[in-house]
Scaffold this active site. Structure first.
Site, PDB file in Angstrom:
ATOM      1  N   GLU A 133      18.848  67.780  32.846  1.00 51.04           N
ATOM      2  CA  GLU A 133      18.083  68.760  32.462  1.00 51.04           C
ATOM      3  C   GLU A 133      16.605  67.889  31.939  1.00 51.04           C
ATOM      4  O   GLU A 133      16.536  66.841  31.675  1.00 51.04           O
ATOM      5  CB  GLU A 133      18.902  69.085  31.285  1.00 51.04           C
ATOM      6  CG  GLU A 133      19.631  69.905  31.041  1.00 51.04           C
ATOM      7  CD  GLU A 133      20.401  70.206  29.653  1.00 51.04           C
ATOM      8  OE1 GLU A 133      19.445  70.114  28.702  1.00 51.04           O
ATOM      9  OE2 GLU A 133      21.866  70.421  29.925  1.00 51.04           O
ATOM     10  N   GLU A 143      26.276  66.795  27.181  1.00 50.61           N
ATOM     11  CA  GLU A 143      25.225  65.926  26.162  1.00 50.61           C
ATOM     12  C   GLU A 143      26.753  65.288  25.671  1.00 50.61           C
ATOM     13  O   GLU A 143      26.553  66.013  24.021  1.00 50.61           O
ATOM     14  CB  GLU A 143      24.225  66.423  25.586  1.00 50.61           C
ATOM     15  CG  GLU A 143      23.337  66.014  26.872  1.00 50.61           C
ATOM     16  CD  GLU A 143      22.038  67.107  25.704  1.00 50.61           C
ATOM     17  OE1 GLU A 143      22.473  67.652  24.928  1.00 50.61           O
ATOM     18  OE2 GLU A 143      20.694  67.091  26.624  1.00 50.61           O
TER      19      GLU A 143
END
Ligand code: BGP
Length: 462
Positions: A363, A166
């Protein structure tokens, strides 16, 4: 109906070094940004629980791995903490850190769990924080050195590598929204940080290739689709495109396509923001795209054009306002909307606009407060809500795969309860419960038993 997934589909879980290991002062580990931030502002962390107490994987990794296997986890992504492996800005390698990760990888392999390693999960060593972190271009070379050490040490045992987790979160939360250190609001610094992260990622890919590593290298991006309030309203549509540009495409396009979107450049120019590009950089980015993509998906973004004037220092919010609507399905513990169809939209976007490169859900998960309330008489958390959450997302993933999406796996965040940054242990995500008040005792939740059958039979009935 039976939702059967393709053969060899990877069922697994994700966590990260700083959120699971603990032992932050052990094994000669250098402090990272979280150790430092907690030392000066412990009140910013839920119940004052800091990074040294995170689930104790450092000592109990064998037990975690055994329990993950029992919960059907067949592949596991974690991150190597830069601060555990490299001791200082001079790049000195820490043999104790190296040994620890060798032991973890070996234990995973012995348990038949595929290790997937990430090189950065928001955990900058403090020795770089004090030099400006990713604002400082020197970090590109230092990060590449760290990556190179890891490739050479572990490359024969690990097939799946990830440069960053991220990446947008680092400028977004550290340099705009102030939820990560250094918690400032400064658009130019955010741009510098974002650019140096992308360059670091591309340099790591280049190093991976230069070394002739046998595995695959990717990046994990949190793709948060933006849906506008009124698709008939040109201004709303534009707001959602701009949001997509800033939060999704700023890393997705250079990482996968090798080029920045021209609209992003126009946006930055219009705000007089400069990107610190040096000669040759854009060639590095163009030539070193990833082999595969990890997609973290938790919630959508609901946006509309601004109706109230924007005030204050420049932020992405200048270009949009969030909106809510009646009947929005929410995870009220975390304050995030649950919107399963976004998984399908993400898959189709990758298929249509990003060459359908191989990707997986790296995720997805549901953080719940006070999970003790769902314990049965035997002490097992009856987390049916988590099972429903996973199923809901898998249905849309299944549909996308049937329509040609090149998705090779689903990883839940997280196989076991772990530390959520400044939220610490407020919300629990695991298939396995970790009791931090009782020596990090690990117990199976109902979802862990369910996940075992899911992964064992490669699908579920509904
Ligand atoms: C992702 C991060 C993870 C993890 C997860 C859950 O964005 O990659 O590190 O923390 O979100 O979110 P949170 O822990 O904030 O509840």
């Amino acid at each position: 109906m039976r939702y059967q997934f393709p053969e060899n589909f990877m069922w697994g879980g994700a966590s990260s070094g700083p959120q699971s290991e603990g032992g932050s002062c052990e094994g000669r580990k250098a402090p990272n940004e979280w150790d430092y931030w907690f030392s000066i502002n412990p009140e910013r962390f839920y119940n004052n629980v800091g990074p040294s107490r995170t689930s104790d994987f450092y000592h109990k990794y064998k037990e975690y791995i055994k329990m993950m296997k029992e919960a059907g986890v067949k592949s596991y992504r974690t991150s190597i903490q830069w601060s555990r492996v490299i001791l200082n800005r001079e790049g000195e390698v820490n043999p104790e850190g190296i040994q620890f990760y060798h032991k973890v990888i070996d234990a995973l392999r012995e348990a038949g769990i595929e290790p997937m390693l990430c090189l950065h999960h928001f955990d900058l060593p403090y020795y770089w924080v004090e030099k400006g972190g990713f604002e400082n271009r020197d970090i590109v070379e230092a990060y590449t050195h760290f990556a190179s050490v890891c490739f050479q040490e572990f490359g024969k045992k690990v097939t799946y590598w990830t440069t960053f987790n991220e990446p947008i979160i680092i400028p977004e939360t550290g340099y705009f929204y102030q939820r990560h250190y250094p918690a400032v609001c400064d658009a130019q610094r955010a741009v510098n940080v974002g650019y140096h992260i992308q360059l670091s990622s591309s340099c790591a890919v280049r190093e991976f290739k230069r070394l002739g590593m046998p595995g695959k290298i990717g990046i994990v991006i949190n793709l948060t689709p933006s849906y506008c309030e009124n698709p008939q309203d040109e201004k709303d549509v534009q707001a959602s495109k701009t949001v997509d540009l800033i939060f999704n495409r700023s890393f997705l396009d250079p990482s996968v396509l090798g080029v920045y979107p021209k609209e992003l450049k126009e946006l930055l120019d219009s705000e007089n923001l400069t990107v610190p590009v040096k000669e040759g950089d854009l060639d590095i980015i163009r030539q070193n795209t990833v082999d595969y993509l990890g997609v973290n998906y938790y919630h959508p973004r609901r946006v509309k054009a601004r109706v109230t004037p924007f005030e204050g220092p420049l932020m992405p919010d200048k270009y949009f306002e969030p909106y809510t609507f009646a009947g929005q399905k929410m995870n009220t513990s975390r304050g995030w909307e649950i919107y399963e169809p976004a998984v399908y939209d993400i898959a189709m976007n990758i298929k249509e606009n990003y060459g359908n490169l191989p990707w997986y859900i790296s995720e997805n998960g549901m953080g719940i407060m006070d999970e003790e309330q769902f314990m049965d008489a035997e002490g097992m958390v009856q987390d049916d809500y988590r099972i429903e959450f996973i199923k809901g997302h898998l249905k849309y993933l299944h549909k996308a795969i049937e329509e040609g999406a090149n998705c090779f796996g689903y990883h839940l965040w997280a196989p076991f309860d772990c530390w959520s940054w400044s939220n610490a242990y407020k919300n629990r995500y695991g298939l396995l419960r970790v009791d931090i008040t009782d020596g990090c005792k690990i117990t199976m939740k109902k979802s862990g038993k369910w996940f075992y059958t899911l992964s064992d039979t490669n699908g579920f009935d509904e």
